[in-house]
Design a protein around this motif. Structure first.
Motif, PDB file in Angstrom:
ATOM      1  N   VAL A   2      -9.154  -2.329   5.626  1.00 39.00           N
ATOM      2  CA  VAL A   2      -8.267  -1.622   4.709  1.00 39.00           C
ATOM      3  C   VAL A   2      -8.283  -2.335   3.360  1.00 39.00           C
ATOM      4  O   VAL A   2      -8.231  -3.565   3.288  1.00 39.00           O
ATOM      5  CB  VAL A   2      -6.836  -1.528   5.281  1.00 39.00           C
ATOM      6  CG1 VAL A   2      -6.252  -2.892   5.574  1.00 39.00           C
ATOM      7  CG2 VAL A   2      -5.933  -0.737   4.340  1.00 39.00           C
ATOM      8  N   LEU A   3      -8.379  -1.543   2.283  1.00 37.20           N
ATOM      9  CA  LEU A   3      -8.407  -2.075   0.920  1.00 37.20           C
ATOM     10  C   LEU A   3      -6.976  -2.137   0.405  1.00 37.20           C
ATOM     11  O   LEU A   3      -6.288  -1.124   0.324  1.00 37.20           O
ATOM     12  CB  LEU A   3      -9.256  -1.168   0.030  1.00 37.20           C
ATOM     13  CG  LEU A   3      -9.478  -1.634  -1.410  1.00 37.20           C
ATOM     14  CD1 LEU A   3     -10.322  -2.895  -1.452  1.00 37.20           C
ATOM     15  CD2 LEU A   3     -10.151  -0.519  -2.217  1.00 37.20           C
ATOM     16  N   LEU A   4      -6.506  -3.344   0.049  1.00 40.13           N
ATOM     17  CA  LEU A   4      -5.103  -3.566  -0.281  1.00 40.13           C
ATOM     18  C   LEU A   4      -4.908  -4.101  -1.691  1.00 40.13           C
ATOM     19  O   LEU A   4      -5.769  -4.795  -2.233  1.00 40.13           O
ATOM     20  CB  LEU A   4      -4.494  -4.562   0.716  1.00 40.13           C
ATOM     21  CG  LEU A   4      -4.507  -4.151   2.192  1.00 40.13           C
ATOM     22  CD1 LEU A   4      -4.198  -5.349   3.078  1.00 40.13           C
ATOM     23  CD2 LEU A   4      -3.511  -3.026   2.437  1.00 40.13           C
ATOM     24  N   ASP A   5      -3.762  -3.779  -2.267  1.00 38.53           N
ATOM     25  CA  ASP A   5      -3.335  -4.293  -3.566  1.00 38.53           C
ATOM     26  C   ASP A   5      -2.379  -5.451  -3.303  1.00 38.53           C
ATOM     27  O   ASP A   5      -1.335  -5.278  -2.676  1.00 38.53           O
ATOM     28  CB  ASP A   5      -2.626  -3.168  -4.326  1.00 38.53           C
ATOM     29  CG  ASP A   5      -2.061  -3.598  -5.674  1.00 38.53           C
ATOM     30  OD1 ASP A   5      -2.106  -4.798  -6.002  1.00 38.53           O
ATOM     31  OD2 ASP A   5      -1.563  -2.724  -6.401  1.00 38.53           O
ATOM     32  N   ALA A   6      -2.718  -6.645  -3.798  1.00 40.20           N
ATOM     33  CA  ALA A   6      -1.891  -7.819  -3.540  1.00 40.20           C
ATOM     34  C   ALA A   6      -0.483  -7.664  -4.088  1.00 40.20           C
ATOM     35  O   ALA A   6       0.485  -8.118  -3.481  1.00 40.20           O
ATOM     36  CB  ALA A   6      -2.547  -9.065  -4.136  1.00 40.20           C
ATOM     37  N   PHE A   7      -0.338  -7.032  -5.239  1.00 40.64           N
ATOM     38  CA  PHE A   7       0.987  -6.901  -5.846  1.00 40.64           C
ATOM     39  C   PHE A   7       1.892  -6.004  -5.017  1.00 40.64           C
ATOM     40  O   PHE A   7       3.020  -6.367  -4.692  1.00 40.64           O
ATOM     41  CB  PHE A   7       0.870  -6.345  -7.269  1.00 40.64           C
ATOM     42  CG  PHE A   7       2.172  -6.384  -8.034  1.00 40.64           C
ATOM     43  CD1 PHE A   7       2.429  -7.396  -8.942  1.00 40.64           C
ATOM     44  CD2 PHE A   7       3.138  -5.409  -7.836  1.00 40.64           C
ATOM     45  CE1 PHE A   7       3.639  -7.442  -9.635  1.00 40.64           C
ATOM     46  CE2 PHE A   7       4.344  -5.445  -8.524  1.00 40.64           C
ATOM     47  CZ  PHE A   7       4.595  -6.460  -9.432  1.00 40.64           C
ATOM     48  N   THR A   8       1.416  -4.822  -4.666  1.00 39.33           N
ATOM     49  CA  THR A   8       2.265  -3.865  -3.952  1.00 39.33           C
ATOM     50  C   THR A   8       2.303  -4.092  -2.452  1.00 39.33           C
ATOM     51  O   THR A   8       3.226  -3.650  -1.780  1.00 39.33           O
ATOM     52  CB  THR A   8       1.788  -2.427  -4.190  1.00 39.33           C
ATOM     53  OG1 THR A   8       0.492  -2.263  -3.591  1.00 39.33           O
ATOM     54  CG2 THR A   8       1.693  -2.113  -5.672  1.00 39.33           C
ATOM     55  N   GLY A   9       1.281  -4.757  -1.905  1.00 39.91           N
ATOM     56  CA  GLY A   9       1.197  -4.928  -0.460  1.00 39.91           C
ATOM     57  C   GLY A   9       0.833  -3.650   0.255  1.00 39.91           C
ATOM     58  O   GLY A   9       1.054  -3.523   1.465  1.00 39.91           O
ATOM     59  N   ARG A  10       0.248  -2.678  -0.465  1.00 41.77           N
ATOM     60  CA  ARG A  10      -0.090  -1.369   0.093  1.00 41.77           C
ATOM     61  C   ARG A  10      -1.587  -1.075  -0.057  1.00 41.77           C
ATOM     62  O   ARG A  10      -2.257  -1.688  -0.894  1.00 41.77           O
ATOM     63  CB  ARG A  10       0.696  -0.274  -0.625  1.00 41.77           C
ATOM     64  CG  ARG A  10       2.183  -0.291  -0.357  1.00 41.77           C
ATOM     65  CD  ARG A  10       2.912   0.661  -1.272  1.00 41.77           C
ATOM     66  NE  ARG A  10       4.337   0.742  -0.960  1.00 41.77           N
ATOM     67  CZ  ARG A  10       4.890   1.703  -0.231  1.00 41.77           C
ATOM     68  NH1 ARG A  10       4.145   2.678   0.239  1.00 41.77           N
ATOM     69  NH2 ARG A  10       6.186   1.704   0.011  1.00 41.77           N
ATOM     70  N   PRO A  11      -2.083  -0.109   0.716  1.00 37.59           N
ATOM     71  CA  PRO A  11      -3.469   0.311   0.530  1.00 37.59           C
ATOM     72  C   PRO A  11      -3.694   0.864  -0.873  1.00 37.59           C
ATOM     73  O   PRO A  11      -2.791   1.437  -1.486  1.00 37.59           O
ATOM     74  CB  PRO A  11      -3.669   1.397   1.592  1.00 37.59           C
ATOM     75  CG  PRO A  11      -2.647   1.088   2.628  1.00 37.59           C
ATOM     76  CD  PRO A  11      -1.471   0.566   1.875  1.00 37.59           C
TER      77      PRO A  11
END
Length: 304
Positions: free
Chosen positions: A281-290
């Protein structure tokens, strides 16, 4: 390669909007044209990236994500040989259509998404009239494409699990031999993420990412859009790869503390990975979401 996209929203306000609407955010690049950048200011983002990876890897949210349908491709495709003339292309871009004829009124029921690499998913289908209503987004004068009929069919889309055959509505356009295709299956809903967005007071230089633009056929690179202000050196990103996830950490380099305009620029950047994306899964470190595909609120979001 970098592509600039200009907006008129102040940087601080835009970043705040992205955090509040964390359900519709997306990813970024590693230094310049690719390759993982893990040095300098980028090191500050690694603790957060490790927290996000640890929370997602093996979680129920990750399992639900892997079982769902998350397109990484446009869910509306023009006729096979493309659109003819500037007027038709403009009508397609602005989603300006005219209906001349009747559309099926019957509820289509349930359809099946089938992945090329194996596996399938049953999902409720969108009716032809509902599909057309979402397709036709512009009213008033200007060029338009005329729809004369619709029939059920299939189309192929890139997804988080590779290519998939998806139920679709095939809209016949006046003057064209092949139909316009629109997916008749909505993306799966996102499960509750196992980690909250990074607190602004402790996020250091991290910024939320805008969106995923494209993923290469071999899964070795992703192209994403990141935002930054007019008085800095542009966006940067670091990449943390684990067996279950790829976490992208975006930041803005060279921020000028002096007077600056409120202009917001977006850049499309390409991230190169150490190994193919696969089922991670590709995640955004800031939001903690895909990281979703498509503009937030646009016609082809990868999750709702």
């Amino acid at each position: 390669m970098r592509t600039r996209i200009r907006h008129t929203v102040p940087l601080f306000l835009a970043m705040t909007m992205l955090v509040v609407g964390a359900g519709t955010l997306t990813g970024c690049d590693s230094e310049e044209n690719g390759g993982s950048n893990r040095s300098g200011a980028a090191e500050a983002s690694q603790p957060r990236a490790r927290e996000v990876a640890a929370a997602w890897d093996g979680s129920q949210a990750a399992k639900a994500w892997s079982r769902g349908y998350h397109p990484m491709d446009e869910h509306v495709q023009p006729p096979e040989n493309g659109l003819r003339g500037k007027a038709d292309r403009r009508a397609f871009e602005t989603r300006s259509f005219m209906l001349r004829g009747e559309l099926p009124a019957v509820s289509p029921g349930v359809g099946t998404v089938t992945w090329e690499r194996g596996g399938s998913l049953k999902a409720p289908l969108t009716g032809a009239r509902e599909a057309y209503a979402s397709l036709d987004r512009t009213s008033g004068p200007g060029p338009h494409l005329t729809v004369t009929r619709a029939e059920p069919g299939v189309m192929t889309l890139a997804t988080h699990r590779g290519p998939a055959t998806v139920p679709a509505w095939l809209f016949t356009l006046e003057g064209y031999d092949t139909p316009l295709k629109q997916a008749a299956v909505a993306p799966s809903r996102l499960s509750e993420p196992p980690i909250a967005p990074a607190p602004q007071t402790s996020s250091r230089n991290l910024t939320p990412l805008r969106r995923l633009v494209d993923m290469s056929a071999d899964g070795r690179s992703v192209t994403v859009q990141a935002d930054h202000g007019a008085c800095d050196d542009g966006p940067r990103v670091t990449v943390l790869e684990t067996s279950g996830s790829v976490v992208l950490s975006a930041s803005v380099a060279g921020v000028d503390d002096g007077p600056c305009t409120g202009r917001l620029d977006g850049e499309k950047l390409t991230v190169r990975l150490d190994r193919p994306m696969g089922d991670r899964v590709l995640l955004d470190a800031f939001t903690g979401r895909p990281v979703p595909y498509g503009e937030p609120g646009g016609p082809s979001p990868s999750w709702r």
